[in-house]
Motif scaffolding. Structure first.
Motif, PDB file in Angstrom:
ATOM      1  N   ASP A   1      11.287   7.577  -6.251  1.00 58.18           N
ATOM      2  CA  ASP A   1      11.608   7.831  -4.854  1.00 58.18           C
ATOM      3  C   ASP A   1      10.908   9.112  -4.392  1.00 58.18           C
ATOM      4  O   ASP A   1      11.416  10.220  -4.624  1.00 58.18           O
ATOM      5  CB  ASP A   1      13.118   7.951  -4.671  1.00 58.18           C
ATOM      6  N   PRO A   2       9.714   9.007  -3.796  1.00 56.00           N
ATOM      7  CA  PRO A   2       8.997   7.762  -3.490  1.00 56.00           C
ATOM      8  C   PRO A   2       8.047   7.394  -4.626  1.00 56.00           C
ATOM      9  O   PRO A   2       7.720   8.224  -5.473  1.00 56.00           O
ATOM     10  CB  PRO A   2       8.215   8.135  -2.229  1.00 56.00           C
ATOM     11  N   VAL A   3       7.562   6.146  -4.605  1.00 52.78           N
ATOM     12  CA  VAL A   3       6.606   5.689  -5.600  1.00 52.78           C
ATOM     13  C   VAL A   3       5.192   6.023  -5.120  1.00 52.78           C
ATOM     14  O   VAL A   3       4.911   6.005  -3.922  1.00 52.78           O
ATOM     15  CB  VAL A   3       6.753   4.169  -5.849  1.00 52.78           C
ATOM     16  N   THR A   4       4.310   6.373  -6.061  1.00 44.33           N
ATOM     17  CA  THR A   4       2.923   6.731  -5.734  1.00 44.33           C
ATOM     18  C   THR A   4       1.968   5.812  -6.480  1.00 44.33           C
ATOM     19  O   THR A   4       2.370   5.059  -7.375  1.00 44.33           O
ATOM     20  CB  THR A   4       2.632   8.193  -6.113  1.00 44.33           C
ATOM     21  N   ARG A   5       0.701   5.911  -6.116  1.00 48.85           N
ATOM     22  CA  ARG A   5      -0.325   5.110  -6.788  1.00 48.85           C
ATOM     23  C   ARG A   5      -0.371   5.409  -8.280  1.00 48.85           C
ATOM     24  O   ARG A   5      -0.607   4.524  -9.103  1.00 48.85           O
ATOM     25  CB  ARG A   5      -1.696   5.404  -6.173  1.00 48.85           C
ATOM     26  N   GLU A   6      -0.160   6.686  -8.633  1.00 46.20           N
ATOM     27  CA  GLU A   6      -0.225   7.092 -10.030  1.00 46.20           C
ATOM     28  C   GLU A   6       0.909   6.488 -10.865  1.00 46.20           C
ATOM     29  O   GLU A   6       0.831   6.456 -12.102  1.00 46.20           O
ATOM     30  CB  GLU A   6      -0.183   8.615 -10.150  1.00 46.20           C
TER      31      GLU A   6
ATOM     32  N   LEU B   1       4.433  -2.557 -13.030  1.00 52.36           N
ATOM     33  CA  LEU B   1       4.640  -2.042 -11.675  1.00 52.36           C
ATOM     34  C   LEU B   1       3.293  -1.960 -10.964  1.00 52.36           C
ATOM     35  O   LEU B   1       2.379  -1.279 -11.432  1.00 52.36           O
ATOM     36  CB  LEU B   1       5.305  -0.663 -11.713  1.00 52.36           C
ATOM     37  N   GLN B   2       3.174  -2.662  -9.841  1.00 51.62           N
ATOM     38  CA  GLN B   2       1.970  -2.624  -9.015  1.00 51.62           C
ATOM     39  C   GLN B   2       2.301  -1.917  -7.704  1.00 51.62           C
ATOM     40  O   GLN B   2       3.271  -2.271  -7.030  1.00 51.62           O
ATOM     41  CB  GLN B   2       1.457  -4.039  -8.734  1.00 51.62           C
ATOM     42  N   VAL B   3       1.491  -0.922  -7.347  1.00 56.06           N
ATOM     43  CA  VAL B   3       1.728  -0.120  -6.151  1.00 56.06           C
ATOM     44  C   VAL B   3       0.551  -0.282  -5.213  1.00 56.06           C
ATOM     45  O   VAL B   3      -0.598  -0.065  -5.603  1.00 56.06           O
ATOM     46  CB  VAL B   3       1.929   1.370  -6.503  1.00 56.06           C
ATOM     47  N   GLY B   4       0.837  -0.690  -3.973  1.00 58.07           N
ATOM     48  CA  GLY B   4      -0.200  -0.866  -2.960  1.00 58.07           C
ATOM     49  C   GLY B   4       0.143  -0.095  -1.700  1.00 58.07           C
ATOM     50  O   GLY B   4       1.210   0.512  -1.578  1.00 58.07           O
ATOM     51  N   THR B   5      -0.772  -0.095  -0.734  1.00 61.32           N
ATOM     52  CA  THR B   5      -0.564   0.565   0.560  1.00 61.32           C
ATOM     53  C   THR B   5      -0.643  -0.472   1.663  1.00 61.32           C
ATOM     54  O   THR B   5      -1.037  -1.619   1.446  1.00 61.32           O
ATOM     55  CB  THR B   5      -1.626   1.653   0.799  1.00 61.32           C
TER      56      THR B   5
ATOM     57  N   ARG C   1       5.296  -0.863  -2.212  1.00 63.45           N
ATOM     58  CA  ARG C   1       4.419  -0.168  -1.272  1.00 63.45           C
ATOM     59  C   ARG C   1       4.506   1.329  -1.526  1.00 63.45           C
ATOM     60  O   ARG C   1       5.582   1.878  -1.754  1.00 63.45           O
ATOM     61  CB  ARG C   1       4.826  -0.495   0.157  1.00 63.45           C
ATOM     62  N   GLU C   2       3.353   1.966  -1.505  1.00 68.30           N
ATOM     63  CA  GLU C   2       3.302   3.405  -1.745  1.00 68.30           C
ATOM     64  C   GLU C   2       4.187   4.141  -0.735  1.00 68.30           C
ATOM     65  O   GLU C   2       4.171   3.860   0.449  1.00 68.30           O
ATOM     66  CB  GLU C   2       1.864   3.904  -1.646  1.00 68.30           C
ATOM     67  N   GLY C   3       4.992   5.079  -1.255  1.00 68.14           N
ATOM     68  CA  GLY C   3       5.888   5.849  -0.407  1.00 68.14           C
ATOM     69  C   GLY C   3       7.288   5.292  -0.314  1.00 68.14           C
ATOM     70  O   GLY C   3       8.177   5.957   0.219  1.00 68.14           O
ATOM     71  N   SER C   4       7.500   4.085  -0.831  1.00 72.09           N
ATOM     72  CA  SER C   4       8.830   3.495  -0.770  1.00 72.09           C
ATOM     73  C   SER C   4       9.631   3.857  -2.022  1.00 72.09           C
ATOM     74  O   SER C   4       9.131   4.501  -2.939  1.00 72.09           O
ATOM     75  CB  SER C   4       8.719   1.970  -0.644  1.00 72.09           C
ATOM     76  N   ARG C   5      10.873   3.420  -2.069  1.00 74.36           N
ATOM     77  CA  ARG C   5      11.720   3.618  -3.237  1.00 74.36           C
ATOM     78  C   ARG C   5      11.661   2.349  -4.098  1.00 74.36           C
ATOM     79  O   ARG C   5      11.708   1.236  -3.589  1.00 74.36           O
ATOM     80  CB  ARG C   5      13.173   3.888  -2.827  1.00 74.36           C
TER      81      ARG C   5
END
Length: 636
Positions: free
Chosen positions: A428-433, A456-460, A369-373
């Protein structure tokens, strides 16, 4: 006895192992190569081209052209020397960059025919090649064979063309042998088994032209070849090719076979010398009909190889490394390195995929999830403990190493825990990019080893899809906490933390989206109906009138209640009857007496109310049952 045993062991060797075991005498005795025969016309001229290995000594050594006379070889022309009898019509020019020198003879006469040698140094060194010169009167001179001086383990390319009228004919390359010309490759995709994976025929412009490329040249590839259109020796068009293979100790020796485990990776080395910005470097998979391009240095990557293949340039040793990971059995085959710079630097390598467990292990797909570590982990065995470990982010032009220069925290950072032999890449934190493919690998002395790819897949939170029955209403911080590493388990995905990517979950979400609103609508209708019904029951009594049951508003009975009311009397209750009478029962004799007295004192009012009641009940019964109900007046 020992000699007999050695002969016996040699006889037991398989026939296929003969390739590369016996060297041609010419390759052993002399690395100098030239034409076997040269044809000339009286009064005309000829040019003889002789090749030599471009070593520093050979480049500066003496070159010569001499005529054999018994056991002697009389020099006619050499570097800085011309025999008096050949002054003005014989010359020698050296071309070290092209690895050859040329002898030009003009004003040919009958006495110029004979056996000659072109060589380096002084007579007797053995660095020479024998040439037969024939001078004839005829105007037609047979076309001389085209010469090819090819390095061992390099690539040979030849172009042939016989006019547009041959465009629909069979094109071929064959090798001259005692019993004919052995087919190597032709336009019907017929390839000799010994040349599978290392020879390629390509059509070119103008129509009728084609080229043949042969990689991994070996000693046995020395000899006479013919490229042609039609059938060899059957009136078709053909061209003679004289190929000589020699050893250049400075030419790199590349692997001809690479073995990789299922799910692991394989590393291929390509020669690209010199590395020019304008050069095209291609890596492709060999097929009979051509070479299927997988990746090049311009940013092209075949769609089903995204995240799996990368090209790394190494200007120091003038090579390019190609790494292919996530190996599957279908990846087996021959892979070619191709370039538009030097054809001889093209090469082929056979890939074999075997069963086994990869040495590098870790989670191959991480959803966060975006914003997490997020921590991407890569575990390695003891055999790689002394190797350099790296993380890189894959893209279409390569895989840049992480962390990049000037990148500080927070952001990607590589650390290694020696106790668990794990390399960790943290966000930390992970972003969409940050979403994409990441490679973990090992290197030693600059050479790439095994690699592992992680997606790595990043979602919100907005990407999560909730069904009504699984909606989490807990707003406490713990309910949305991300587990260590930032990866979601399957159960967490189903709770709405991230969208489920499986087809089954997608179907469940779709069904919930369809049935949820429908169930809500039904619930609303039922609730509204219940409320209306409840309100009606509160305002009405259930009354039996003949064979009909209906709810009648108590407003119709206000006059009746006034008529039957008395001090201290209870309300009358409904009593089901089989007839058409409306009967009330009193609780006490006193109340009955009061009621009778009230009826007699207000008889006219009661009759009026009763008539109104009968009219109303008859109307309601007909509307609800759709029939005529007969209602009999009560008996006096």
């Amino acid at each position: 006895m020992k000699l007999l045993a050695l002969v016996f062991l040699l006889a037991l060797l398989p026939a296929g192992s003969a390739r590369g075991r016996h060297l041609p005498k010419a390759a052993i005795s002399s690395p100098v190569f030239g034409p076997r025969q040269v044809q000339g016309v009286l009064g005309g001229s000829v040019t003889v081209q002789c090749f030599y290995p471009p070593t520093p000594v050979n480049k500066h050594d003496r070159k010569y052209w001499c005529r054999q006379q018994g056991s002697r070889c009389v020099t006619m022309v050499a570097t800085n020397f011309v025999a008096p009898s050949y002054q003005g019509r014989v010359s020698l020019s050296d071309h070290p960059e092209a690895e050859n020198f040329q002898i030009h003879i003009s004003d040919l006469g009958p006495g110029d025919s004979g056996t000659f040698q072109c060589g380096l140094g002084v007579n007797g060194r053995g660095l020479s090649h024998t040439v037969t010169l024939n001078v004839t009167e005829g105007p037609d001179v047979p076309e001389a064979a085209e010469l090819f001086y090819v390095k061992l383990r390099s690539t040979w390319t030849v172009s042939c063309g016989f006019g547009e009228h041959t465009a629909s004919m069979r094109r071929y390359l064959c090798k001259k042998e005692k019993d004919g010309c052995r087919n190597i490759v032709n336009s019907y995709q017929e390839i000799d088994p010994d040349f599978q994976g290392r020879v390629l025929l390509t059509f070119e412009e103008p129509p009728g032209s084609f080229s043949v490329t042969m990689t991994q040249m070996d000693w046995e590839d020395t000899g006479l070849y013919y490229c042609g259109a039609g059938e060899y020796g059957n009136g078709g068009n053909s061209k003679e090719l004289d190929v000589f293979v020699y050893e250049d100790k400075n030419f790199p020796h590349l692997k001809t076979t690479v073995t990789g485990k299922t799910g692991s990776s394989a590393t291929f080395e390509c020669l690209y010398d010199p590395l020019k910005k304008s050069s095209t470097r291609i890596w492709c998979k060999w097929r009979k009909q051509g070479c299927d391009k997988i990746i090049d240095n311009t940013g092209y990557v075949k769609f089903n190889y995204e995240g799996r293949v990368a090209m790394f340039e190494n200007p120091e040793n003038k090579t390019v490394t190609v790494v292919l990971n996530q190996l599957q059995p279908r990846d087996e085959g021959f892979y070619w390195c191709m370039s538009n710079e030097l054809k001889e630097q093209q090469s082929s390598t056979e890939l074999k995929v075997v069963e086994g467990e990869p040495a590098l292990t870790g989670q191959k797909l991480v959803e966060a999830r975006e914003g997490s570590r997020v921590d991407l982990t890569c575990s390695y065995p003891c055999q790689y403990y002394s190797y350099e470990k790296y993380w890189c982010k894959w893209n279409y032009t390569g895989c840049p190493m992480l962390p990049t220069p000037g990148q500080g925290l927070p952001g990607p950072a590589a650390t290694c825990d020696s106790s668990t032999r794990t390399v960790v890449l943290s966000f930390d934190p992970v972003t969409r990019e940050d979403a994409g493919w990441y490679w973990c690998g090992v290197r030693r002395n600059g050479a790439f080893g095994e690699a592992m790819a992680v997606e790595l897949q990043v979602g919100t939170e907005g990407d999560a899809k909730h069904s009504p029955e699984l909606l989490d209403v807990d707003s406490s911080p713990e309910s949305g906490a991300v587990p260590p590493g930032g990866a979601y388990s399957d159960a967490e995905v189903r709770k709405g933390a991230a969208p489920d990517s499986s087809e089954e979950s997608h179907g469940s979400n779709t069904l919930a989206l369809v049935l949820g609103p429908l169930a809500g609508l039904i619930l609303i209708v039922v609730t509204a109906f219940a409320i209306v019904r409840y309100r009606q029951l509160k305002r009405s009594d259930l009354v039996s009138v003949g064979s009909y049951r209906t709810n009648i508003s108590m407003s119709d009975f206000e006059s009746v209640r006034d008529f039957s009311a008395s001090n201290g009397a209870r309300e009358s209750q409904e009593t089901p009857m089989g007839g058409d009478e409306f009967v009330t029962t009193s609780d006490t004799p006193e109340s009955a007496a009061d009621t009778k007295k009230a009826k007699r004192s207000s008889k006219e009012d009661a009759e009026l109310a009763y008539s109104s009641f009968l009219a109303t009940s008859d109307s309601i019964a007909q509307g609800s049952a759709g029939g005529d109900g007969a209602v009999s007046p009560p008996q006096a």
